[in-house]
Design a protein around this motif. Sequence first.
Motif, PDB file in Angstrom:
ATOM      1  N   ALA A 121       6.491   7.472   1.929  1.00 55.47           N
ATOM      2  CA  ALA A 121       5.175   8.013   2.278  1.00 55.47           C
ATOM      3  C   ALA A 121       5.264   9.505   2.569  1.00 55.47           C
ATOM      4  CB  ALA A 121       4.595   7.273   3.478  1.00 55.47           C
ATOM      5  N   GLY A 122       4.107  10.138   2.605  1.00 48.57           N
ATOM      6  CA  GLY A 122       4.037  11.578   2.782  1.00 48.57           C
ATOM      7  C   GLY A 122       4.214  12.041   4.217  1.00 48.57           C
ATOM      8  N   ALA A 123       3.830  13.282   4.454  1.00 49.88           N
ATOM      9  CA  ALA A 123       4.036  13.927   5.755  1.00 49.88           C
ATOM     10  C   ALA A 123       3.499  13.064   6.891  1.00 49.88           C
ATOM     11  CB  ALA A 123       3.355  15.286   5.769  1.00 49.88           C
ATOM     12  N   TRP A 124       4.255  13.064   7.992  1.00 46.78           N
ATOM     13  CA  TRP A 124       3.880  12.430   9.261  1.00 46.78           C
ATOM     14  C   TRP A 124       4.047  10.916   9.294  1.00 46.78           C
ATOM     15  CZ3 TRP A 124      -0.946  14.975   7.319  1.00 46.78           C
ATOM     16  CH2 TRP A 124      -0.868  16.367   7.450  1.00 46.78           C
ATOM     17  N   LEU A 125       4.328  10.309   8.147  1.00 48.16           N
ATOM     18  CA  LEU A 125       4.325   8.846   8.070  1.00 48.16           C
ATOM     19  C   LEU A 125       5.736   8.283   7.920  1.00 48.16           C
ATOM     20  CD1 LEU A 125       1.340   8.452   5.570  1.00 48.16           C
ATOM     21  CD2 LEU A 125       1.258   8.476   8.083  1.00 48.16           C
ATOM     22  N   GLY A 126       5.874   6.985   8.252  1.00 49.00           N
ATOM     23  CA  GLY A 126       7.145   6.288   8.085  1.00 49.00           C
ATOM     24  C   GLY A 126       7.000   5.111   7.148  1.00 49.00           C
ATOM     25  N   SER A 127       7.992   4.243   7.141  1.00 46.89           N
ATOM     26  CA  SER A 127       7.977   3.086   6.250  1.00 46.89           C
ATOM     27  C   SER A 127       6.793   2.165   6.522  1.00 46.89           C
ATOM     28  CB  SER A 127       9.289   2.306   6.403  1.00 46.89           C
ATOM     29  OG  SER A 127       9.451   1.832   7.732  1.00 46.89           O
ATOM     30  N   TRP A 128       6.296   2.187   7.751  1.00 47.12           N
ATOM     31  CA  TRP A 128       5.163   1.340   8.134  1.00 47.12           C
ATOM     32  C   TRP A 128       3.921   1.590   7.274  1.00 47.12           C
ATOM     33  CZ3 TRP A 128       0.738   3.852   9.697  1.00 47.12           C
ATOM     34  CH2 TRP A 128       0.879   5.203  10.057  1.00 47.12           C
ATOM     35  N   ALA A 129       3.824   2.750   6.663  1.00 51.42           N
ATOM     36  CA  ALA A 129       2.648   3.071   5.859  1.00 51.42           C
ATOM     37  C   ALA A 129       2.497   2.140   4.659  1.00 51.42           C
ATOM     38  CB  ALA A 129       2.715   4.519   5.378  1.00 51.42           C
ATOM     39  N   TRP A 130       3.583   1.474   4.266  1.00 53.06           N
ATOM     40  CA  TRP A 130       3.572   0.615   3.087  1.00 53.06           C
ATOM     41  C   TRP A 130       3.431  -0.864   3.433  1.00 53.06           C
ATOM     42  CZ3 TRP A 130       3.136   3.360  -1.243  1.00 53.06           C
ATOM     43  CH2 TRP A 130       3.617   4.671  -1.258  1.00 53.06           C
ATOM     44  N   ASP A 131       3.093  -1.180   4.669  1.00 58.21           N
ATOM     45  CA  ASP A 131       3.095  -2.578   5.121  1.00 58.21           C
ATOM     46  C   ASP A 131       2.178  -3.488   4.309  1.00 58.21           C
ATOM     47  OD1 ASP A 131       4.960  -2.010   7.034  1.00 58.21           O
ATOM     48  OD2 ASP A 131       3.603  -2.161   8.757  1.00 58.21           O
ATOM     49  N   GLU A 132       1.117  -2.959   3.736  1.00 60.42           N
ATOM     50  CA  GLU A 132       0.214  -3.793   2.948  1.00 60.42           C
ATOM     51  C   GLU A 132       0.528  -3.758   1.457  1.00 60.42           C
ATOM     52  OE1 GLU A 132      -4.059  -3.904   4.269  1.00 60.42           O
ATOM     53  OE2 GLU A 132      -3.392  -2.145   5.404  1.00 60.42           O
ATOM     54  N   VAL A 133       1.423  -2.892   1.052  1.00 60.49           N
ATOM     55  CA  VAL A 133       1.805  -2.790  -0.359  1.00 60.49           C
ATOM     56  C   VAL A 133       3.058  -3.617  -0.648  1.00 60.49           C
ATOM     57  CG1 VAL A 133       2.530  -1.199  -2.198  1.00 60.49           C
ATOM     58  CG2 VAL A 133       0.745  -0.510  -0.572  1.00 60.49           C
ATOM     59  N   VAL A 134       4.017  -3.557   0.264  1.00 55.44           N
ATOM     60  CA  VAL A 134       5.296  -4.247   0.070  1.00 55.44           C
ATOM     61  C   VAL A 134       5.120  -5.735  -0.233  1.00 55.44           C
ATOM     62  CG1 VAL A 134       7.374  -5.020   1.289  1.00 55.44           C
ATOM     63  CG2 VAL A 134       6.756  -2.590   1.298  1.00 55.44           C
ATOM     64  N   PRO A 135       4.292  -6.486   0.523  1.00 54.04           N
ATOM     65  CA  PRO A 135       4.152  -7.911   0.217  1.00 54.04           C
ATOM     66  C   PRO A 135       3.607  -8.186  -1.185  1.00 54.04           C
ATOM     67  CG  PRO A 135       3.299  -7.434   2.410  1.00 54.04           C
ATOM     68  CD  PRO A 135       3.537  -6.122   1.735  1.00 54.04           C
ATOM     69  N   GLU A 136       2.732  -7.311  -1.672  1.00 58.36           N
ATOM     70  CA  GLU A 136       2.168  -7.484  -3.009  1.00 58.36           C
ATOM     71  C   GLU A 136       3.263  -7.337  -4.075  1.00 58.36           C
ATOM     72  OE1 GLU A 136      -1.026  -8.203  -3.712  1.00 58.36           O
ATOM     73  OE2 GLU A 136      -1.676  -8.157  -1.611  1.00 58.36           O
ATOM     74  N   LEU A 137       4.147  -6.389  -3.902  1.00 58.35           N
ATOM     75  CA  LEU A 137       5.225  -6.172  -4.858  1.00 58.35           C
ATOM     76  C   LEU A 137       6.235  -7.321  -4.820  1.00 58.35           C
ATOM     77  CD1 LEU A 137       5.831  -2.362  -4.217  1.00 58.35           C
ATOM     78  CD2 LEU A 137       4.448  -3.396  -6.036  1.00 58.35           C
ATOM     79  N   ARG A 138       6.544  -7.785  -3.622  1.00 63.29           N
ATOM     80  CA  ARG A 138       7.499  -8.893  -3.488  1.00 63.29           C
ATOM     81  C   ARG A 138       6.914 -10.190  -4.017  1.00 63.29           C
ATOM     82  NH1 ARG A 138       9.887  -7.229   2.511  1.00 63.29           N
ATOM     83  NH2 ARG A 138      11.238  -5.533   1.725  1.00 63.29           N
ATOM     84  N   ALA A 139       5.620 -10.383  -3.839  1.00 62.57           N
ATOM     85  CA  ALA A 139       4.974 -11.589  -4.360  1.00 62.57           C
ATOM     86  C   ALA A 139       5.036 -11.642  -5.880  1.00 62.57           C
ATOM     87  CB  ALA A 139       3.523 -11.652  -3.887  1.00 62.57           C
ATOM     88  N   ALA A 140       5.135 -10.476  -6.506  1.00 62.08           N
ATOM     89  CA  ALA A 140       5.249 -10.402  -7.965  1.00 62.08           C
ATOM     90  C   ALA A 140       6.695 -10.570  -8.439  1.00 62.08           C
ATOM     91  CB  ALA A 140       4.687  -9.075  -8.466  1.00 62.08           C
ATOM     92  N   GLY A 141       7.609 -10.794  -7.488  1.00 57.40           N
ATOM     93  CA  GLY A 141       8.990 -11.079  -7.839  1.00 57.40           C
ATOM     94  C   GLY A 141       9.922  -9.896  -7.856  1.00 57.40           C
TER      95      GLY A 141
END
Length: 234
Positions: A8-28
């Motif tokens: 993620a960009g400035a000021w953010l950490g890995s938490w910014a992707w919390d709603e994206v990561v499950p979608e990618l993992r669900a796709a295998g």
Amino acid sequence: MTHFVLVAGAWLGSWAWDEVVPELRAAGHGAHAVTLSGLAERQGVAAGQQTHVADVVEVVERLDLRDVVLVGHSYAGIPVGQAAERIGDRLARVVFVDSEVPAHGASMASAWWQGQAAFEAALAENDGFWVPLTAPEFEGQGLTDGQIARIVGGATPQPGATLTEPAELARPLGELPATYIKCLLDGAEPNDAVATLLKSEHWRLVTMDTGHWPMFSQPRELARILLDAAATRT
């Protein structure tokens, strides 16, 4: 199996992707969200731009990832673009999410719209850090009040050296297989540097009808675009 490495960009950490990561993992696929040095849970760690490049490369090498899609949002496009050429044949594609792109010898500060001196003066006024935006500054970006509150509540100051150190590229960025995602609420057209890169046969442009933080405003749509990008071979 593709491995997505998300930054993620400035000021953010890995938490910014919390709603994206499950979608990618669900796709295998594998999905690995990165917190860069000096930010979020890694506050207090000294960091410059090359530290952030090394952070991304370290994740890929430590986990021995192959078929890697590197994803850089906003500022993170600068270190991610450099990391992409350093991981060699592990790279499948790099995706820039409404991001800056690295230029050899240049920094984010050197390309700042008000000029580098103004940017560096703002850093000096805040003990060498770039302070996060306030809630009103997120208006017009397709975010709900709750999403804005989440970003503001989790944001941490960005170490200034990450923004002022120059990029180091060994070859033209246009040679890398890349997708650029332009978020239309943050401007209808890519900046001049990106527009030039998009002339390369290796680059693709995708648009999203949302603002600069699509991992919050449209996480499922962003995940779908990332999956499509991973399937693209040039």
